[in-house]
Design an enzyme around this catalytic site. Structure first.
Site, PDB file in Angstrom:
ATOM      1  N   GLY A  89       9.097 -19.966  15.842  1.00 45.44           N
ATOM      2  CA  GLY A  89       8.793 -20.418  15.119  1.00 45.44           C
ATOM      3  C   GLY A  89       8.386 -21.600  15.368  1.00 45.44           C
ATOM      4  O   GLY A  89       8.183 -23.034  15.792  1.00 45.44           O
ATOM      5  N   GLY A 104       8.164 -25.662  13.191  1.00 47.27           N
ATOM      6  CA  GLY A 104       9.250 -26.857  12.698  1.00 47.27           C
ATOM      7  C   GLY A 104      10.469 -27.895  13.727  1.00 47.27           C
ATOM      8  O   GLY A 104       9.889 -26.686  14.340  1.00 47.27           O
ATOM      9  N   VAL A 117      13.026 -27.263  14.042  1.00 51.60           N
ATOM     10  CA  VAL A 117      14.723 -26.661  14.895  1.00 51.60           C
ATOM     11  C   VAL A 117      14.119 -25.806  15.500  1.00 51.60           C
ATOM     12  O   VAL A 117      15.038 -25.720  16.761  1.00 51.60           O
ATOM     13  CB  VAL A 117      15.848 -25.735  13.029  1.00 51.60           C
ATOM     14  CG1 VAL A 117      16.861 -24.709  13.959  1.00 51.60           C
ATOM     15  CG2 VAL A 117      16.328 -26.504  12.293  1.00 51.60           C
ATOM     16  N   GLU A 140       3.170 -17.341  18.413  1.00 49.23           N
ATOM     17  CA  GLU A 140       1.816 -17.336  17.790  1.00 49.23           C
ATOM     18  C   GLU A 140       1.525 -19.185  17.758  1.00 49.23           C
ATOM     19  O   GLU A 140       0.417 -18.862  18.358  1.00 49.23           O
ATOM     20  CB  GLU A 140       2.120 -17.034  15.646  1.00 49.23           C
ATOM     21  CG  GLU A 140       1.171 -17.669  15.290  1.00 49.23           C
ATOM     22  CD  GLU A 140       2.701 -16.940  13.745  1.00 49.23           C
ATOM     23  OE1 GLU A 140       2.429 -16.466  13.080  1.00 49.23           O
ATOM     24  OE2 GLU A 140       2.768 -18.501  12.965  1.00 49.23           O
ATOM     25  N   GLY A 166       3.786 -15.800  10.398  1.00 47.52           N
ATOM     26  CA  GLY A 166       3.857 -14.576  11.231  1.00 47.52           C
ATOM     27  C   GLY A 166       5.375 -14.036  11.172  1.00 47.52           C
ATOM     28  O   GLY A 166       5.925 -13.154  11.769  1.00 47.52           O
ATOM     29  N   LYS A 196      19.384 -30.840   1.505  1.00 46.89           N
ATOM     30  CA  LYS A 196      19.145 -31.794   0.402  1.00 46.89           C
ATOM     31  C   LYS A 196      20.349 -32.063   0.242  1.00 46.89           C
ATOM     32  O   LYS A 196      21.340 -32.240  -0.849  1.00 46.89           O
ATOM     33  CB  LYS A 196      19.121 -30.743  -0.985  1.00 46.89           C
ATOM     34  CG  LYS A 196      17.724 -31.019  -0.959  1.00 46.89           C
ATOM     35  CD  LYS A 196      16.362 -31.421  -0.447  1.00 46.89           C
ATOM     36  CE  LYS A 196      14.885 -31.007  -0.652  1.00 46.89           C
ATOM     37  NZ  LYS A 196      14.145 -31.902  -0.144  1.00 46.89           N
TER      38      LYS A 196
HETATM   39  O1  0RQ Z   1      12.115 -30.491   2.768  1.00 44.55           O
HETATM   40  O2  0RQ Z   1      11.834 -31.948   4.257  1.00 44.55           O
HETATM   41  O3  0RQ Z   1      11.836 -31.902   1.739  1.00 44.55           O
HETATM   42  O4  0RQ Z   1      13.824 -32.195   2.820  1.00 44.55           O
HETATM   43  O5  0RQ Z   1      12.640 -27.798   3.297  1.00 44.55           O
HETATM   44  O6  0RQ Z   1      13.030 -27.663   6.375  1.00 44.55           O
HETATM   45  O7  0RQ Z   1      15.011 -28.212   7.619  1.00 44.55           O
HETATM   46  O8  0RQ Z   1      12.696 -29.859   7.594  1.00 44.55           O
HETATM   47  O9  0RQ Z   1      13.507 -26.940   8.119  1.00 44.55           O
HETATM   48  O10 0RQ Z   1      10.709 -27.863   9.322  1.00 44.55           O
HETATM   49  O11 0RQ Z   1      11.967 -25.588  10.164  1.00 44.55           O
HETATM   50  O12 0RQ Z   1      11.176 -25.507   8.043  1.00 44.55           O
HETATM   51  C1  0RQ Z   1      11.794 -22.182   6.438  1.00 44.55           C
HETATM   52  C2  0RQ Z   1      10.246 -24.285   5.000  1.00 44.55           C
HETATM   53  C3  0RQ Z   1      11.753 -24.645   7.495  1.00 44.55           C
HETATM   54  C4  0RQ Z   1       9.400 -23.159   8.199  1.00 44.55           C
HETATM   55  C5  0RQ Z   1      10.519 -23.616   6.835  1.00 44.55           C
HETATM   56  C6  0RQ Z   1      13.884 -28.056   2.058  1.00 44.55           C
HETATM   57  C7  0RQ Z   1      14.280 -28.766   3.764  1.00 44.55           C
HETATM   58  C8  0RQ Z   1      13.067 -29.756   3.956  1.00 44.55           C
HETATM   59  C9  0RQ Z   1      12.026 -27.946   5.772  1.00 44.55           C
HETATM   60  P1  0RQ Z   1      12.126 -31.725   3.304  1.00 44.55           P
HETATM   61  P2  0RQ Z   1      13.400 -28.013   7.243  1.00 44.55           P
HETATM   62  P3  0RQ Z   1      11.667 -26.268   9.387  1.00 44.55           P
HETATM   63  C10 0RQ Z   1       5.471 -18.824  13.025  1.00 44.55           C
HETATM   64  C11 0RQ Z   1       7.486 -18.591  11.454  1.00 44.55           C
HETATM   65  C12 0RQ Z   1       8.033 -20.426   7.348  1.00 44.55           C
HETATM   66  C13 0RQ Z   1       6.593 -19.922   8.444  1.00 44.55           C
HETATM   67  C14 0RQ Z   1       7.372 -18.904   9.719  1.00 44.55           C
HETATM   68  C15 0RQ Z   1       8.595 -22.241   7.052  1.00 44.55           C
HETATM   69  C16 0RQ Z   1      12.212 -28.541   3.970  1.00 44.55           C
HETATM   70  O13 0RQ Z   1      10.547 -22.492   8.869  1.00 44.55           O
HETATM   71  O14 0RQ Z   1       7.591 -22.742   6.634  1.00 44.55           O
HETATM   72  O15 0RQ Z   1       8.821 -18.502   9.548  1.00 44.55           O
HETATM   73  N1  0RQ Z   1       8.930 -21.224   7.750  1.00 44.55           N
HETATM   74  N2  0RQ Z   1       6.859 -18.867  10.467  1.00 44.55           N
HETATM   75  O16 0RQ Z   1      14.867 -30.163   3.120  1.00 44.55           O
HETATM   76  C17 0RQ Z   1      15.786 -25.845  -1.064  1.00 44.55           C
HETATM   77  C18 0RQ Z   1      16.323 -24.117   0.525  1.00 44.55           C
HETATM   78  C19 0RQ Z   1      16.047 -25.470   1.021  1.00 44.55           C
HETATM   79  C20 0RQ Z   1      15.258 -25.957   1.422  1.00 44.55           C
HETATM   80  C21 0RQ Z   1      15.465 -26.323   3.274  1.00 44.55           C
HETATM   81  N3  0RQ Z   1      17.992 -23.706   1.181  1.00 44.55           N
HETATM   82  N4  0RQ Z   1      16.765 -24.674  -0.853  1.00 44.55           N
HETATM   83  N5  0RQ Z   1      15.058 -26.736   0.365  1.00 44.55           N
HETATM   84  N6  0RQ Z   1      14.914 -26.587   2.600  1.00 44.55           N
HETATM   85  N7  0RQ Z   1      16.103 -25.431   2.888  1.00 44.55           N
HETATM   86  C22 0RQ Z   1       4.987 -19.339  12.950  1.00 44.55           C
HETATM   87  C23 0RQ Z   1       3.554 -19.868  11.344  1.00 44.55           C
HETATM   88  O17 0RQ Z   1       3.640 -18.856  10.372  1.00 44.55           O
HETATM   89  C24 0RQ Z   1       2.650 -20.400  11.774  1.00 44.55           C
END
Ligand code: 0RQ
Length: 503
Positions: free
Chosen positions: A268, A270, A272, A293, A387, A407
């Protein structure tokens, strides 16, 4: 004029971005190119935003329906959102201004599995597509188009739109020519036949996009880089997640369920996900392949080191440094990368056939293994499902990962019940946090709960989760997936009230 537009008919349509934007009417559904900050049009959307702002100043509301491959960039999503020019957005976004408007109820957003988008348009489910605005790297003398750094839904937009505007970006490498594989063999049901793709690197289509030249109403020349955002250096949590995964893969090899080349990887977006790839690059596996993807920095590094032999994707998503490397070594990468339409990169049939190891990030998981990838506290969109559903549902093995808290520890990413479900317990096999890895394959809900709490939850939250589970076990409700319904979402409402999840 520019040598990149080699077709004389299209050369006759060269004009400024402003003149091209003037050809898009208010109320139009506009299909733009662009996928994770790659290959999006850079001039026409900004010119359109300026036009929308002038219309608003004159008291004439002007809004469009905006369809893309996936996320784009500030010059596209940001510019149009800032002038409130987007009435409806699909299928994915990650833009801060758009997100704010969606969550304020000012922009409609339809969050769709990325593999579904093209066929929904062909089926007529999404209405008519009026205009396509597509970035390309060049136009051949016969009018065929050299695709840019993403393919996304471009084939479908070009086929389905009444009118086409092309942006020809001379900063995109001409070495991209030949890297793409545009499959024109998809039929509509009931005439569909198998997609003849059995290996990651198979080429089953053509290297160029084509379109009906009579539909092209404007050609605009640009010279601007993609968004190319920088990835964070892997932090301790990401490194721990990567280490748990590597140990798990080694265990699977010992058990005879994987070999040292694993299976094609999907990763995915990001930080991580990128860090996990960095971990794999130093891991003990060889001759890896990727059917994914988005091809990010981590995968480019693995191709360069030779750990990764071949990669298939629909888009690049590179930092400026990686984009430079890509450009410099384009012949090397061209032999190893195939860029495909997103309906093929994310196709359930192909994902199931190839047997992918799908690794996606998430927002939260519950003790039973349901995963929320899209919503914060149940009602605010973050980005979209992208995706992740295409891959999770159909992969050989579906892995979701997240730090155990968010957070600064105020939020536990392992909760009694997820506040929104994108991936049900049936589509989630492995959950990983920096604390550990929970292998949920074959476990019943009650067995899963114990493993998720023990392995994945942060120690600060483990007692509260166990307490919830034990009381649900003793409560009067059903004992297949025990819950206390009055309490199941109390952690989320407490966070909204008090700024922390823990009692
Ligand atoms: O927000 O920056 O405001 O603090 O979510 O979190 O840990 O930086 O993680 O950048 O990997 O994103 C799921 C959003 C993770 C992403 C998601 C807050 C956290 C931060 C981002 P801040 P991290 P990442 C194929 C795969 C869906 C699409 C997908 C995503 C922000 O991976 O959009 O998988 N995935 N596509 O603070 C409230 C919680 C939280 C939270 C994290 N439990 N509650 N806020 N955050 N956990 C590729 C494509 O489809 C294009």
């Amino acid at each position: 004029s520019d040598h990149r537009v080699q077709n004389s008919q299209l050369r006759g349509r060269l004009m400024s971005a402003e003149a091209a934007a003037a050809l898009i009417p208010s109320g139009a559904n506009v299909g733009m190119s662009g996928f994770t900050g790659a290959g999006y049009p850079k001039a026409v959307p900004q010119a359109l935003a300026a036009r929308i702002e002038r219309a608003a100043d004159a008291g004439e509301p002007f809004r469009i329906g905006l369809w893309t491959g996936a996320s784009t960039a500030p010059e596209l999503d940001g510019a149009l959102a800032r002038v409130h020019g987007v009435q409806m957005r699909l299928p994915y976004q990650s833009d801060p201004t758009s997100r704010k408007q969606i969550n304020a109820g000012e922009m409609e957003y339809t969050d769709i599995h990325l593999s579904h988008v093209a066929q929904y348009v062909w089926f007529g489910f999404l209405g008519k597509l009026d205009v396509a605005v597509i970035e390309v790297a060049g136009v051949l003398p016969d009018g065929r188009l050299i695709p840019s750094t993403s393919v996304g839904n471009n084939k479908t937009w070009l086929d389905q739109a009444d009118k086409i505007i092309l942006e020809v970006n001379s900063l995109q490498s001409l070495g991209l020519a030949g890297m793409h594989d545009i499959y024109y063999g998809t039929e509509l049901p009931p005439r569909r036949v198998p997609i003849p793709l059995t290996r990651v690197s198979d080429r089953i289509g053509e290297p160029y996009l084509h379109c009906d030249l009579s539909k092209v109403i404007a050609v605009v020349e640009t010279r601007q880089p993609d968004r190319n955002s920088v990835y964070a250096e892997p932090d301790a949590n990401s490194r721990a997640i990567a280490a748990h995964l590597i140990e798990f893969f080694q265990q699977e090899i010992k058990l005879g369920r994987l070999t040292s080349d694993l299976l094609p990887l999907q990763s995915g977006v990001g930080n991580v996900a990128n860090a996990v790839l960095a971990g794999l690059n130093e891991g003990p596996f060889e001759h890896l392949t990727a059917y994914t993807e988005v091809l990010q920095d981590g995968m480019l590094a693995m191709l360069q080191s030779g750990k990764l032999a071949r990669a298939s994707a629909t888009a690049l998503s590179l930092s400026p440094a990686a984009a430079e490397l890509f450009e410099r070594e384009i012949d090397f990468f061209s032999e190893r990368i195939v860029l495909r339409p997103q309906e093929i990169s994310n196709h359930p049939e192909v994902i199931r056939r190839l047997g992918l190891i799908a690794m996606n990030s998430m927002i939260e998981a519950d003790i039973y293994g349901n995963v929320n990838s899209t919503h914060v506290m149940g009602s605010s969109i973050m980005n979209g499902i992208g995706g992740s559903g295409d891959f999770a549902r159909n992969a050989y093995m579906s892995i979701f990962m997240t730090p155990s808290t968010a957070k600064g520890g105020a939020i536990s990413c392992i909760v009694p019940m997820v506040s929104h479900v994108d991936h049900t317990e049936h589509d989630v096999q492995i959950i990983v946090t920096e604390q550990g890895l929970a292998d949920l394959r074959g476990l019943s809900p009650k067995e899963r709960a114990r493993v998720v709490i023990e392995r994945c939850a942060h120690p600060d939250y483990r007692p509260a989760l166990l307490d919830y589970f034990e009381r649900a076990r003793q409560g009067g409700g059903g004992q297949h997936t025990p819950h206390l319904l009055d309490e199941a979402l109390a952690w989320h409402s407490r966070y909204l009230r008090e700024g922390r999840m823990l009692p």
